[in-house]
Design a protein around this motif. Structure first.
Motif, PDB file in Angstrom:
ATOM      1  N   VAL A  60       8.291   9.924 -28.312  1.00 27.06           N
ATOM      2  CA  VAL A  60       8.368   9.395 -26.984  1.00 27.06           C
ATOM      3  C   VAL A  60       9.513   9.772 -26.109  1.00 27.06           C
ATOM      4  O   VAL A  60       9.703   9.984 -25.120  1.00 27.06           O
ATOM      5  N   TYR A  61      10.953   9.741 -26.830  1.00 27.40           N
ATOM      6  CA  TYR A  61      12.079  10.169 -26.472  1.00 27.40           C
ATOM      7  C   TYR A  61      12.207  11.527 -26.023  1.00 27.40           C
ATOM      8  O   TYR A  61      12.844  11.798 -25.075  1.00 27.40           O
ATOM      9  N   ALA A 104       9.513  13.291 -25.020  1.00 17.48           N
ATOM     10  CA  ALA A 104       8.888  13.177 -23.709  1.00 17.48           C
ATOM     11  C   ALA A 104       9.711  12.694 -22.423  1.00 17.48           C
ATOM     12  O   ALA A 104       9.778  13.110 -21.122  1.00 17.48           O
ATOM     13  N   ARG A 105      10.368  11.694 -22.581  1.00 21.68           N
ATOM     14  CA  ARG A 105      11.213  11.088 -21.770  1.00 21.68           C
ATOM     15  C   ARG A 105      12.169  11.975 -21.166  1.00 21.68           C
ATOM     16  O   ARG A 105      12.608  12.268 -19.874  1.00 21.68           O
ATOM     17  N   GLU A 140      10.766  14.715 -19.259  1.00 23.62           N
ATOM     18  CA  GLU A 140      10.515  14.566 -17.823  1.00 23.62           C
ATOM     19  C   GLU A 140      11.632  14.596 -16.852  1.00 23.62           C
ATOM     20  O   GLU A 140      11.330  14.924 -15.554  1.00 23.62           O
ATOM     21  N   CYS A 166       6.765   6.956 -20.288  1.00 20.70           N
ATOM     22  CA  CYS A 166       6.639   8.274 -19.835  1.00 20.70           C
ATOM     23  C   CYS A 166       5.463   8.612 -18.650  1.00 20.70           C
ATOM     24  O   CYS A 166       4.534   9.076 -18.886  1.00 20.70           O
ATOM     25  N   THR A 190       4.060  11.849 -18.317  1.00 15.32           N
ATOM     26  CA  THR A 190       3.289  12.700 -19.527  1.00 15.32           C
ATOM     27  C   THR A 190       1.859  12.469 -19.413  1.00 15.32           C
ATOM     28  O   THR A 190       1.471  11.243 -19.198  1.00 15.32           O
TER      29      THR A 190
END
Ligand SMILES: Cc1cc2nc3c(=O)[nH]c(=O)nc-3n(C[C@H](O)[C@H](O)[C@H](O)COP(=O)(O)OP(=O)(O)OC[C@H]3O[C@@H](n4cnc5c(N)ncnc54)[C@H](O)[C@@H]3O)c2cc1C
Length: 535
Positions: free
Chosen positions: A18-19, A21-22, A25, A71, A74
Motif C-alpha cells: 500500500v505504501y 502504491a501511495r 501515485e 490509494c 490505484t
C-alpha cells in the motif's frame, strides 16, 4: 513521454504494498504509468493495533482502512495471486464470480506478499492453534474467548472449567506479548460479569523459545516487561517451545503439557507458498534483493519488499520484519520504479530503524527509541501517541482516539459478534492414549481415520472390554448418530492419529443427498450391531 502508460503491478496490500502504491501515485502522473494492486482483502490492516481488537478497545473496522481510499489512483483487484511468471512477466489471479483465471501482464512488478504462520511439522497445531495476523484471526480469537468464558460459567466439572480458563500463547516476541497482555486484561475485567467465574482463577501462559521474552529489545527492558507481566499473573515459560497441540492441551518440546482450550501461536512464520515456489535467488526462504530492493537476476523489472524480502541494513545486519521498515522500503522501491519508468534519481535502502515499542498491558509499555529507554506509563503514552500518529487518515485517527477514550471510561464490550454458523468437516490430531469420545457421550460426529490406530472399549459391570481395533480408512461414531442414542463405547487412540470429523449436520446432509454415502454407514451400523462392534 510516448506510448501507452507502463503497467506497474503490486502484489500484496499490506504496509509494503500500500505504501509503495501511495508513493508511486505521488511520483508518477497517470499518463506515465497505470498502477494495479492485488490483495485478498479490499482493506489494509494496521497490524500493530490488532491486539486491541481482543478487548474491543478499538472497534473492529477501525484498525483497517479501505485500500481504495488510501490509494485513490490505484486499480485494486480483490483476488488471490495464484502464480508469478517472472520469465514472461505475467501474474495469474484466482477466479471470482466467473470461474476463469485472470492473467495480467506487467512492465514492473512489486512483490510484497508478507509472511504467514507456519505449523508444518507441528502435529495438531493447524487444527487446534489459532494464528494471530489478520483481522479475521483477531475476530475469531475474540469470539472464542467470549465462548470459553460462557462455557466455563456453566461447566460443572472443575477440571474442564480450569481448561476453559487456561490461555496459552506460543511466542514471546512483540506480537505474542501484546496479544497475551490484552487477553489477560480482557479476561480479568469481564470475569466479574460471570456470576460463577468471579472468584475463579484463570491461567495465562507465554511459551518462549529463548531465555527471555522480547528478543527485539535490550535486556533490561525485556526484564522489566517480564516483571510487569508476572505481576499481572502471566506465567512465562522460557527455553521451551510448542511442539504439538490436541483439542484439550498444548504439548511443549520439553514434554510438559498444558491443558487448555485456547492456544494462540504467533510463531513460527514462513513465506506464502506462492513466494516459496518462485524460482529465484533466496536467503532463508526470503526473496534476495539488492540495496535498491530489486529482485536478484530481475533488476529493473521486479522489486521485493516487506516481510517476504531478505534485505540488509547499511551495517550489513538483516532488516527485521516490521512495519516501520516496510514503510521505508516502500519509499525506496517507489523512487526506483519511478526512475525505471521515466529516468532520474535512484535510491538505496538506508533506514536503520527508529526503535521499538510494545505494550505489556494495563497502561504499561516498554520503549527503546532514538537511544532512549522508557518503561511503564510514560512508555505506554508514547506507544499510543506514535501508533495513532502513524495511522493514515484523520478519520481513522479520530475513531481510534474516541475508542480508546470510551474504553478508558467504560467496561469492555462483551457481546459476541459471531456471524458464521460453526460447522464443517474438519481434521483433528490425537496422541496415543487420547480419548476421542467416551461411552455415554452424545453422538455429534462421525469419524474417519486418516492415519493411525485406535481401539473401541466398552465398560460393563465395572470391567472394560476391548471390542475392536480400528485402522487407517475405518469409520466410527455413526451408530449413535443413526440411532439418536448416546455412545455405547469409548474410542481411545493407540498411536498418533489424524482423523477426519464429519459433524452430524453435514453427515445428515450427505446421507440425504448422496444415497450411496448413507448406504455405506447403514450397512456398517448393521454389521456392528450384529457383531457388537463400536459405534
Ligand atoms: C500482531 C502483530 C503485531 C505487530 N506489531 C508491530 C509493531 O508494533 N511494530 C512494527 O513495526 N511491526 C509490527 N508487526 C509487524 C508488521 O505488521 C509487519 O512487519 C508488516 O505488516 C509487514 O508488511 P508487509 O506488507 O510485508 O506484509 P503484510 O502486512 O502481511 O501484507 C501482506 C499482504 O499480502 C496479502 N497476500 C498475501 N498472499 C496473497 C495472495 N496470494 N494473494 C493476494 N494477497 C495476498 C495479504 O492478505 C496481506 O494483505 C506486527 C505484526 C503482527 C502480526
Amino acid at each position: 513521454m510516448s506510448g501507452d502508460p507502463k503497467q506497474i503491478l503490486i502484489l500484496g496490500g499490506g504496509f509494503a504494498g500500500v505504501y509503495t502504491a501511495r508513493y508511486l501515485e505521488k511520483l508518477l502522473r497517470p499518463g506515465e504509468a497505470s498502477i494495479t494492486l492485488i490483495n485478498r482483502e479490499n482493506y489494509w490492516v494496521y497490524q500493530p493495533m490488532l491486539p486491541d481488537i481482543i478487548s474491543g478497545s478499538i472497534g473492529l473496522t477501525n484498525v483497517v482502512s479501505p485500500i481504495r481510499r488510501l490509494c485513490p489512483r490505484t486499480n485494486l483487484i480483490m483476488r488471490e495471486v495464484r502464480d508469478i511468471n517472472l520469465k514472461d512477466q505475467i501474474v495469474t489471479i484466482s477466479p471470482g464470480f466467473r470461474p476463469r483465471h485472470l492473467q495480467l501482464k506487467y512492465d514492473y512488478l512489486v512483490i510484497a506478499l508478507g509472511s504467514i504462520t507456519n505449523f508444518h511439522g507441528m502435529p495438531g497445531m493447524m487444527e487446534n492453534a489459532m494464528p494471530f495476523r489478520t483481522l479475521a484471526d483477531a475476530m475469531v480469537l475474540r469470539n472464542h474467548l467470549i465462548h470459553v468464558l460462557e462455557e466455563a460459567d456453566v461447566e460443572g466439572n472443575p477440571e474442564l472449567r480450569r481448561q476453559l480458563l487456561t490461555f496459552v500463547v506460543g511466542g514471546g516476541g512483540f506480537s505474542g506479548v501484546e496479544v497475551m497482555a490484552e487477553l489477560n486484561d480482557f479476561v480479568r475485567s469481564v470475569k466479574k460479569n460471570y456470576l460463577r467465574l468471579r472468584d475463579e482463577p484463570h491461567r495465562c501462559v507465554i511459551v518462549q523459545a529463548g531465555d527471555r521474552i522480547l528478543p527485539e529489545m535490550s535486556e533490561p527492558l525485556a526484564v522489566f516487561a517480564q516483571r510487569i507481566l508476572r505481576q499481572r499473573g502471566i506465567e512465562i515459560i522460557l527455553n521451551d517451545r510448542l511442539k504439538a497441540a490436541m483439542s484439550e492441551r498444548a504439548i511443549l518440546q520439553s514434554g510438559a503439557e498444558i491443558f487448555c482450550k485456547t492456544l494462540i501461536s504467533t510463531v513460527p512464520s514462513a513465506l506464502p507458498p506462492i513466494v516459496q515456489n518462485l524460482d529465484c535467488p533466496k536467503e532463508r526462504g526470503k526473496l534476495l534483493v539488492n540495496r535498491g530492493l530489486e529482485l536478484k537476476d530481475h533488476e529493473g523489472k521486479v522489486w521485493a519488499l516487506g516481510d517476504c524480502a531478505a534485505i540488509k541494513t547499511m551495517a550489513g545486519a538483516t532488516v527485521p520484519p516490521t512495519a516501520q521498515h516496510a514503510i521505508r522500503e516502500a519509499t525506496t522501491a517507489a523512487i526506483n520504479i519511478a526512475a525505471a519508468v521515466r529516468g532520474g534519481r535512484r535510491a538505496k535502502f538506508e533506514f536503520e530503524g527508529l526503535g521499538t515499542l510494545g505494550s505489556v498491558g494495563h497502561g504499561a509499555a516498554v520503549a527503546q527509541i532514538f537511544g532512549l529507554k522508557l518503561s511503564g506509563f510514560h512508555a505506554w503514552l508514547l506507544w499510543r501517541g506514535i501508533y495513532l500518529m502513524k495511522m493514515p487518515g484523520l478519520n481513522r485517527k479520530v475513531r481510534i482516539a474516541t475508542d480508546w477514550l470510551l474504553h478508558a471510561l467504560f467496561p469492555p464490550e462483551l457481546a459476541q459478534t459471531k456471524v458464521a454458523f460453526e460447522s464443517g468437516i474438519r481434521k483433528q490430531h490425537f496422541e496415543p492414549g487420547d480419548i476421542i469420545f467416551q461411552q455415554g457421550d452424545l453422538g455429534d460426529s462421525v469419524y474417519v481415520i486418516e492415519e493411525g490406530q485406535c481401539e473401541a472399549l466398552r465398560e460393563h459391570n465395572g470391567k472394560q472390554e476391548l471390542l475392536a481395533s480400528l485402522d487407517r480408512g475405518a469409520y466410527f461414531g455413526e451408530m449413535a448418530l443413526l440411532s439418536n442414542r448416546t455412545r455405547n463405547a469409548t474410542i481411545r487412540a493407540c498411536t498418533a492419529m489424524d482423523v477426519l470429523i464429519i459433524p452430524k449436520i453435514d453427515f445428515d446432509k450427505l446421507r440425504q443427498s448422496v444415497p450411496a454415502f448413507g448406504n455405506v454407514f447403514n450397512e456398517l451400523a448393521k454389521q456392528r450391531g450384529v457383531t457388537e462392534a463400536p459405534h
